[in-house]
Design an enzyme around this catalytic site. Sequence first.
Site, mmCIF file in Angstrom:
data_model
loop_
_atom_site.group_PDB
_atom_site.id
_atom_site.type_symbol
_atom_site.label_atom_id
_atom_site.label_comp_id
_atom_site.label_asym_id
_atom_site.label_seq_id
_atom_site.Cartn_x
_atom_site.Cartn_y
_atom_site.Cartn_z
ATOM 1 N N CYS A 66 -0.940 -3.526 3.407
ATOM 2 C CA CYS A 66 0.054 -2.556 2.938
ATOM 3 C C CYS A 66 1.396 -2.803 3.625
ATOM 4 O O CYS A 66 1.497 -2.793 4.861
ATOM 5 C CB CYS A 66 -0.431 -1.142 3.231
ATOM 6 S SG CYS A 66 0.728 0.166 2.747
ATOM 7 N N ARG B 265 0.899 -3.675 -7.048
ATOM 8 C CA ARG B 265 -0.304 -4.493 -7.239
ATOM 9 C C ARG B 265 -1.583 -3.673 -7.340
ATOM 10 O O ARG B 265 -2.671 -4.232 -7.465
ATOM 11 C CB ARG B 265 -0.427 -5.491 -6.075
ATOM 12 C CG ARG B 265 0.729 -6.466 -5.971
ATOM 13 C CD ARG B 265 0.714 -7.205 -4.648
ATOM 14 N NE ARG B 265 0.964 -6.295 -3.532
ATOM 15 C CZ ARG B 265 0.950 -6.679 -2.261
ATOM 16 N NH1 ARG B 265 0.685 -7.936 -1.945
ATOM 17 N NH2 ARG B 265 1.195 -5.798 -1.295
ATOM 18 N N ASP C 138 2.593 0.673 -4.220
ATOM 19 C CA ASP C 138 2.534 -0.779 -4.388
ATOM 20 C C ASP C 138 2.185 -1.150 -5.831
ATOM 21 O O ASP C 138 1.198 -0.663 -6.395
ATOM 22 C CB ASP C 138 1.494 -1.361 -3.427
ATOM 23 C CG ASP C 138 1.612 -2.872 -3.282
ATOM 24 O OD1 ASP C 138 1.434 -3.568 -4.297
ATOM 25 O OD2 ASP C 138 1.865 -3.348 -2.161
ATOM 26 N N CYS D 244 -0.843 4.453 -2.814
ATOM 27 C CA CYS D 244 0.401 3.790 -2.446
ATOM 28 C C CYS D 244 1.168 3.397 -3.700
ATOM 29 O O CYS D 244 0.585 3.114 -4.747
ATOM 30 C CB CYS D 244 0.084 2.555 -1.600
ATOM 31 S SG CYS D 244 1.562 1.672 -1.018
ATOM 32 N N HIS E 224 -4.534 0.573 0.810
ATOM 33 C CA HIS E 224 -4.907 -0.801 0.452
ATOM 34 C C HIS E 224 -4.577 -1.735 1.615
ATOM 35 O O HIS E 224 -3.605 -1.533 2.349
ATOM 36 C CB HIS E 224 -4.200 -1.262 -0.835
ATOM 37 C CG HIS E 224 -2.714 -1.395 -0.718
ATOM 38 N ND1 HIS E 224 -2.095 -2.579 -0.388
ATOM 39 C CD2 HIS E 224 -1.723 -0.489 -0.899
ATOM 40 C CE1 HIS E 224 -0.794 -2.401 -0.365
ATOM 41 N NE2 HIS E 224 -0.534 -1.139 -0.667
#
Length: 220
Positions: A101, A46, A44, A42, A98
């Site tokens: 999400c 983080r 993302d 992803c 994750h």
Amino acid sequence: MTAYNQIFENNRRWVATKLATDAEFFEKMADTQTPDYLYIGCSDSRVPTNEIMGLEAGEVFVHRNIANLVPNTDLNVMGVINYAVVHLQVKHIIVCGHYNCGGVKAAMQAKDLGILNPWLRNIRDVYRLHMDELNAIADEHDRYNRLVELNTQEQCINVIKTAAVQKSYVARGYPTVHGWVYDLKNGALKDLEIDFEGVLHEIQKIYDLTGSGLMQKDNE
């Protein structure tokens, strides 16, 4: 110093640190790459790919998009898979979702999200395939996190459907495909333990692209 300019200062320090450890670090990096892993994750911010895997630059080939999807109509991810398998000859392909999400949560909103609609519909399709299991989970948070796992599983299946993966596995015995989920709250990776060979054999009843005629044999 602005936050933007700080990035370049950070870069200078990073370069100095690497050269202090290995004076030829960047020369070797510039020469070639021979990663054993393709990571599809992803976007993302983080989820720091190399760090969570404990791998250095040059050891993992990376593709990232919203909710770690592998649609067969996306030439970007299809091109990455083909290059990684055919040219880099990676040994492992990892699809990593994750928990918590945002893409998965967005897909479950009863809301028009504009240009994101066709992309997130892939996740809605995963929900439709596993609707009975998901609807049986009373807690909404737990249901979304289970959807994260199921979405990762389905994207692994999409990877296995590709001709590049099927042909390479028949010819070389690799790559194998793995599904992981990263937990933002504790930094741990969860292996979904995808039965790669079992899934490969099952989907080749319909999606055989190796020219082996397996589909016809199984239907006889």
